[in-house]
Design an enzyme around this catalytic site. Sequence first.
Site, PDB file in Angstrom:
ATOM      1  N   ALA A 170       0.793  -1.226   0.000  1.00  0.00           N
ATOM      2  CA  ALA A 170       0.000   0.000   0.000  1.00  0.00           C
ATOM      3  C   ALA A 170       0.833   1.288   0.000  1.00  0.00           C
ATOM      4  O   ALA A 170       0.690   2.136  -0.882  1.00  0.00           O
ATOM      5  CB  ALA A 170      -0.982  -0.039   1.175  1.00  0.00           C
ATOM      6  N   ASP A 207      -4.475  -2.195   4.101  1.00  0.00           N
ATOM      7  CA  ASP A 207      -4.655  -1.468   2.846  1.00  0.00           C
ATOM      8  C   ASP A 207      -5.681  -0.351   2.983  1.00  0.00           C
ATOM      9  O   ASP A 207      -5.623   0.635   2.248  1.00  0.00           O
ATOM     10  CB  ASP A 207      -5.072  -2.444   1.735  1.00  0.00           C
ATOM     11  CG  ASP A 207      -3.911  -3.363   1.400  1.00  0.00           C
ATOM     12  OD1 ASP A 207      -3.755  -4.401   2.082  1.00  0.00           O
ATOM     13  OD2 ASP A 207      -3.142  -3.019   0.477  1.00  0.00           O
TER      14      ASP A 207
HETATM   15  C1  LIG Z   1       2.657  -2.273   3.990  1.00  0.00           C
HETATM   16  S1  LIG Z   1       1.949  -3.101   2.635  1.00  0.00           S
HETATM   17  C2  LIG Z   1       0.285  -3.132   3.131  1.00  0.00           C
HETATM   18  C3  LIG Z   1      -0.507  -4.270   2.491  1.00  0.00           C
HETATM   19  O1  LIG Z   1      -0.424  -4.262   1.032  1.00  0.00           O
HETATM   20  C4  LIG Z   1      -0.307  -5.627   0.574  1.00  0.00           C
HETATM   21  O2  LIG Z   1      -1.138  -5.920  -0.508  1.00  0.00           O
HETATM   22  P1  LIG Z   1      -0.470  -6.194  -1.982  1.00  0.00           P
HETATM   23  O3  LIG Z   1       0.677  -7.129  -1.802  1.00  0.00           O
HETATM   24  O4  LIG Z   1      -1.615  -6.786  -2.800  1.00  0.00           O
HETATM   25  O5  LIG Z   1      -0.064  -4.816  -2.481  1.00  0.00           O
HETATM   26  C5  LIG Z   1      -0.727  -6.453   1.778  1.00  0.00           C
HETATM   27  O6  LIG Z   1      -2.142  -6.463   1.920  1.00  0.00           O
HETATM   28  C6  LIG Z   1      -0.059  -5.646   2.879  1.00  0.00           C
HETATM   29  O7  LIG Z   1      -0.453  -6.004   4.166  1.00  0.00           O
END
Ligand SMILES: CSC[C@H]1O[C@H](OP(=O)(O)O)[C@H](O)[C@@H]1O
Length: 328
Positions: A46, A218
């Site tokens: 995120a 997120d």
């Molecule tokens: C600090 S990253 C926050 C959050 O984003 C990730 O999703 P993605 O890999 O699909 O971008 C994941 O949900 C993390 O916890």
Amino acid sequence: MDSVWYDGDAVGYLDQRALPREVVRKRARSVDDVVDAIATLAVRGAPAIGIFGAYGVALAAQLHAGDRPAFEAAAQRIRGARPTAVNLAWAVDRVLQSPGAEREEAQRIHEEQRDVDRRIGEAAIELFPAIGNVLTHCNTGPIATGGDGTALGCFVAAHRAGKKLHVFVDETRPLLQGARLTMFELREAGLPCTLIVDSAAAITMQRKDVRAIVVGADRIARNGDTANKIGTYGVAIAAAHHGIPFYIAAPRSTFDFAIESGDAIPIEERNADEVRIAADDPVYNPAFDVTPGRLITGFITEYGVLAPPYADAVPDLEHRPCLAALSR
Ligand SMILES: CSC[C@H]1O[C@H](OP(=O)(O)O)[C@H](O)[C@@H]1O
């Protein structure tokens, strides 16, 4: 290792899909490149998505200099590249409010994240035992945030403060952010860690004396409901069953006070091929789920640990002073 950076006439980024096998650096030279890098999770996490999107809007300002409607249309395409993580919209909106200084604003957002991650880590140290097992899901390290990391940054800060933590890491199907990225970052930071399949999270809590669980986020609604990587909700339920503190580590930019509850959080559904084993398997592939605020022990933020008096029905922000502190 910066995962995104401004590169003059392009936005540089690490293609996270190739890690940890190889370090592949790429340059997004157009708005299409920026949108594609976000949509395909070449850039993910995120806060990192927000920083990359902010630099992408600065690039769009260069490419569409003198044509404000074209620039704003490009910025909206970047803003909508992935719907669940509110950091992207938050960062794009901040840059749009800085006409003529888009790149400087994007760099401020990037620099701020480094300080925010550091403060989140510091706030978390007291939550951990001197020695103990902890667990996390997905990836929330420097690659995903642009700083020291959020949830993973909490473990690293405690480790640097002398605490002896052993981190159990969910592999995090289907794209394996835990197995590929979190294990890599924890080993780089010198923390003992063990990889588990997602479906072993509950037995790990039952048999490995897990003392705390910290994951990222997120988007966080006013009532504390939190969207995070698919599988997080199940971890929270198992944590509640085993009486294990379950924390969300997230910056202020992940809180979305425009929405009352998790029901309003858009959940991205992704390509079936990410999951499919046989050629024609029917697939349901949501990339996120929503953990009710009542299952969350606290939010670890740059303002400190917010211990929620959350209840589903409490509607008014002022009844939850801890969240009110964030909304000012
Ligand atoms: C600090 S990253 C926050 C959050 O984003 C990730 O999703 P993605 O890999 O699909 O971008 C994941 O949900 C993390 O916890």
